[in-house]
Write an enzyme that holds these catalytic residues in place. Sequence first.
Site, PDB file in Angstrom:
ATOM      1  N   GLU A 152      30.682 -57.440   0.769  1.00 20.66           N
ATOM      2  CA  GLU A 152      30.431 -57.466   2.217  1.00 20.66           C
ATOM      3  C   GLU A 152      28.940 -57.355   2.482  1.00 20.66           C
ATOM      4  O   GLU A 152      28.195 -56.790   1.684  1.00 20.66           O
ATOM      5  CB  GLU A 152      31.185 -56.321   2.913  1.00 20.66           C
ATOM      6  CG  GLU A 152      30.944 -54.935   2.357  1.00 20.66           C
ATOM      7  CD  GLU A 152      29.700 -54.258   2.914  1.00 20.66           C
ATOM      8  OE1 GLU A 152      29.201 -54.725   3.961  1.00 20.66           O
ATOM      9  OE2 GLU A 152      29.224 -53.297   2.293  1.00 20.66           O
ATOM     10  N   PHE A 153      28.536 -57.910   3.638  1.00 18.02           N
ATOM     11  CA  PHE A 153      27.134 -57.853   4.061  1.00 18.02           C
ATOM     12  C   PHE A 153      27.076 -57.442   5.526  1.00 18.02           C
ATOM     13  O   PHE A 153      26.562 -58.165   6.372  1.00 18.02           O
ATOM     14  CB  PHE A 153      26.453 -59.204   3.841  1.00 18.02           C
ATOM     15  CG  PHE A 153      26.447 -59.651   2.402  1.00 18.02           C
ATOM     16  CD1 PHE A 153      25.473 -59.194   1.534  1.00 18.02           C
ATOM     17  CD2 PHE A 153      27.436 -60.498   1.926  1.00 18.02           C
ATOM     18  CE1 PHE A 153      25.465 -59.591   0.201  1.00 18.02           C
ATOM     19  CE2 PHE A 153      27.440 -60.902   0.596  1.00 18.02           C
ATOM     20  CZ  PHE A 153      26.457 -60.450  -0.277  1.00 18.02           C
ATOM     21  N   LYS A 205      24.976 -58.523  -4.130  1.00 16.13           N
ATOM     22  CA  LYS A 205      25.057 -57.465  -3.119  1.00 16.13           C
ATOM     23  C   LYS A 205      23.928 -56.453  -3.301  1.00 16.13           C
ATOM     24  O   LYS A 205      23.204 -56.102  -2.352  1.00 16.13           O
ATOM     25  CB  LYS A 205      26.417 -56.776  -3.211  1.00 16.13           C
ATOM     26  CG  LYS A 205      26.535 -55.474  -2.431  1.00 16.13           C
ATOM     27  CD  LYS A 205      26.395 -55.680  -0.939  1.00 16.13           C
ATOM     28  CE  LYS A 205      26.586 -54.363  -0.197  1.00 16.13           C
ATOM     29  NZ  LYS A 205      26.441 -54.519   1.252  1.00 16.13           N
ATOM     30  N   ASN A 209      20.290 -55.870  -0.738  1.00 15.68           N
ATOM     31  CA  ASN A 209      19.867 -54.618  -0.114  1.00 15.68           C
ATOM     32  C   ASN A 209      18.554 -54.112  -0.704  1.00 15.68           C
ATOM     33  O   ASN A 209      17.710 -53.555   0.014  1.00 15.68           O
ATOM     34  CB  ASN A 209      20.956 -53.562  -0.240  1.00 15.68           C
ATOM     35  CG  ASN A 209      22.065 -53.755   0.780  1.00 15.68           C
ATOM     36  OD1 ASN A 209      21.914 -54.516   1.735  1.00 15.68           O
ATOM     37  ND2 ASN A 209      23.177 -53.089   0.582  1.00 15.68           N
ATOM     38  N   CYS A 261      23.790 -47.626   2.757  1.00 15.02           N
ATOM     39  CA  CYS A 261      23.642 -48.750   1.831  1.00 15.02           C
ATOM     40  C   CYS A 261      22.306 -48.747   1.085  1.00 15.02           C
ATOM     41  O   CYS A 261      22.293 -48.697  -0.148  1.00 15.02           O
ATOM     42  CB  CYS A 261      23.820 -50.068   2.576  1.00 15.02           C
ATOM     43  SG  CYS A 261      25.484 -50.335   3.217  1.00 15.02           S
TER      44      CYS A 261
END
Length: 434
Positions: A152-153, A205, A209, A261
Amino acid sequence: MMSILVMGMGYVGTTTALVFAELGWHVSGVDTNADKIGALRNGKVPFHEAGLEFLLKKHLTEGNIRFFTDPEIAVPEHETIFLCVGTPPRSDGSADLQYVRQATECIGRTMKGYKLIVIKSTVPLGTQQKVVQWIRESQPEPVPFDVVSNPEFLREGSALQDALHPDRIIIGSDTEEAGLRVRSLYGRMNCPVLWTKPMSAELIKYASNAYLATKISFINELARFCDEIGVPVTEVSEGIGLDLRIGKAFLRAGIGYGGSCFPKDVNALLYMGKEQGTELTLLNQVVEVNKSQQAYAISRLESMLGSLHNKTIAVLGIAFKPGTDDLREAPSLAVIARLLEQGAQVRVHDPVAVLPGDLMDGHPRTLRQYQVLEETLERADAAILCTEWDEYRQADWLALKGLMNQAVLYDGRNALDRELLKSWGFEYLGIGRQ
């Protein structure tokens, strides 16, 4: 119609479940936290995120979503299962996979027919392979299944928009058929789809980030230099951002990144690098700059006020960003801790977020949270803006100035009109705006 089971009703899981319901699927959510499931069944989202509660009530009414507390009851009823359980950081920075393992072993024990397991949790490299192994070891007898990585983003504060209108879908699968099954779940979504191997999807992912955190630490360090030479970092960041190779996003100087995150994922990537004998030196510096940014802010405030002992300081905004009540790794908490260490009297305000009870109990005489902005600023010697809520942007600062002992305002997000505030008599400090 095929139904989807989402395991883990935290931030990612709840958003994922409601978005799939909005896309037309029948969705079930499962979480062993009975209070959380009770709230969801009653139409209450257990965290602050714009738009989700409306969708929850809508799909409860239409019968498109339901909730379980027992995964062993929920798992056998569904062919497609999304893993959205937490992967909290350990003290060494590595991700804790105990909840992923518990969920996958439950799937293995209870599955009677084919399952498509989709990992949406942020997980370390090689986790897809571990999930395959854990399921096989848990099966009473061999039953076919596929495990696909689909990270997920989502940005807290705009998760619904991001989920309904993603800028990309990453599908990491060992087989084309399983990958196509996952793609079909997203139906009419029109965005680039990248097909990769599972480990590539897992790294995408973390790398995403880590790169964004790098941009933030870069502009924050540059802002300190701008303070020394008298160049406004706001102009510099705007000029940098006009370069299409760089872009404007994440180039606003401030008191540092936080949330669930960036800190967790950067530290996890550093840990994985060490495991493989690769020192990610740039990311080490990103972390160090971020850790020191709150101390830099306090030192600037001391340069204006002198000793902070017995000074009354108002901290405006404690959530790590506007639009959420999330306090995980919030820079405001480090600011508050440093103020308390200096002997300051700290007053706190936030439109949504609430300070943890243990923090309040530990400082009963020197730390207090207020519901009203005016009460927070009354008799304050200075205010520090830590979260750029619209409530602070749109506040009547001329009227608020009259409530303060000293009109000292530290804009830790460069969110306010510097020239206007100075014209009203404020002693204004910003990040890189000396």
